[in-house]
Design an enzyme around this catalytic site. Structure first.
Site, PDB file in Angstrom:
ATOM      1  N   HIS A 197      46.788  23.912 -77.175  1.00  0.00           N
ATOM      2  CA  HIS A 197      46.283  24.775 -78.240  1.00  0.00           C
ATOM      3  C   HIS A 197      46.558  24.184 -79.622  1.00  0.00           C
ATOM      4  CE1 HIS A 197      45.726  27.639 -75.071  1.00  0.00           C
ATOM      5  NE2 HIS A 197      47.020  27.789 -74.868  1.00  0.00           N
TER       6      HIS A 197
ATOM      7  N   HIS B 115      42.486  30.185 -72.747  1.00  0.00           N
ATOM      8  CA  HIS B 115      42.710  29.399 -71.532  1.00  0.00           C
ATOM      9  C   HIS B 115      41.448  29.340 -70.682  1.00  0.00           C
ATOM     10  CE1 HIS B 115      46.630  31.261 -72.626  1.00  0.00           C
ATOM     11  NE2 HIS B 115      47.041  30.022 -72.471  1.00  0.00           N
TER      12      HIS B 115
END
Length: 328
Positions: A54, A216
């Site tokens: 991320h 995700h």
């Protein structure tokens, strides 16, 4: 992918980060990134972390005015409690430590366990849970709403208050207020590919997009044929405003998911600003770029945080991290 082997992706990235940012102390094997000047006398330490993939969240937000330390897990996998305990010990000056936790099951369980272990070692710990995603209530990774773009707002604003020497209770309170004042919505144009799998983790046919995607690759609200930038902005901003219902100015984050170029993000921001103007929402500040990403996913997200004078002052306060810096 520009990698050696999937097993060393995270440690290789941390080695590269250490070489690029000597102002940070990077424990490659322990997977910790810490301000080199930590702990600072009388200052609350801010610790966050999560699965890698991320970036720049969270390690890219370590530095003056933001996080004191970040813990890096495997790709899309929570760090372990031992990392968090060591991070808390590294940044605790006696003023206590605030854990900023995105609402994903593994993160919540591990940070909670770490808080208990750190308390046993004499470190005062408070926690704030970030759960700003309005797209879905529960997902394969969460109970309740997912934590996404508001994490940046929480870390920046709480970090600024900690930098001023505010006590732990006050820093935790402003972090919770920022989370409560923030909402997000994400859109995916392509699936994410993890290094271990080497292929897309879900099927998103060409010419379609996923509205309400998670960071995700979790499913969103619905799948539709490709929409224009303006149509996506109408849908995403309205979804946020329907839940947030701001009665004052907002900070807007137009965030890329990792594979969307700035040319597209700035064009999308123009549409976001149009929708907000049409809905008579005043925009105090805007941030555009790839900040809370999902590896190579194409797409974007919109996060709005309603602010008052105090929150805006803390947002504008100086910050100096690898990924966010102004005023210094």
């Amino acid at each position: 992918m520009i990698i050696n082997v999937p097993d060393t992706v995270v440690t290789d990235a941390l080695r590269g980060m250490a070489a690029a940012h000597p102002e940070l102390s990077v424990d490659v094997e322990g997977r910790l990134v810490v301000r080199r000047d930590a702990p600072l006398a009388g200052q609350v330490g801010l610790v966050s972390g999560g699965g890698s993939g991320h970036e720049p969240l969270h390690s890219g937000f370590v530095g003056p005015g933001m996080l004191s330390a970040a813990c890096a897990g495997e790709v899309f996998t929570s760090p372990v409690p031992d990392q968090m305990v060591r991070a808390a010990a590294a940044v605790d000056s006696g003023a206590g430590v605030l854990f900023v936790v995105k609402n994903y099951t593994g993160d919540v369980l591990n940070f909670t366990m770490a808080a208990e272990l750190a308390e046993e070692e004499g470190v005062r710990v408070a926690q704030v849970l970030v759960d700003d995603d309005v797209a879905v209530v529960d997902s394969s990774f969460t109970a309740g709403r997912r934590g996404t773009g508001a994490t940046l707002f929480v870390e920046k604003i709480a970090g600024a208050l900690a930098e001023e020497g505010a006590p732990l209770e006050q820093v935790a309170a402003v972090a919770r207020r920022v989370n409560e004042s923030s909402r997000s919505f994400g859109v995916a144009l392509s699936a994410v590919t993890t290094p271990a799998k080497g292929s897309p983790t879900f099927d998103l046919p060409p010419g379609e997009l996923e509205l309400g995607i998670g960071i995700h690759g979790e499913p969103g609200r619905e799948r539709r044929p490709m929409m224009t930038s303006g149509e996506i902005a109408d849908f995403a901003v309205d979804a946020v405003l329907e839940d947030l219902r701001p009665n004052g100015p907002v900070i807007a984050l137009v965030n890329g998911m990792g594979a969307t170029p700035l040319l597209e993000l700035y064009g999308f921001n123009a549409e976001v600003q149009r929708v907000l103007a049409e809905r008579r929402v005043a925009v105090a500040r805007t941030l555009v770029g790839n900040y809370v990403t999902s590896l190579d996913m194409a797409g974007c997200s919109v996060t709005l945080c309603q602010v008052d004078e105090e929150l805006l002052r803390l947002w504008d306060a100086p910050v100096q991290t690898p990924a966010l810096r102004w005023g210094r």
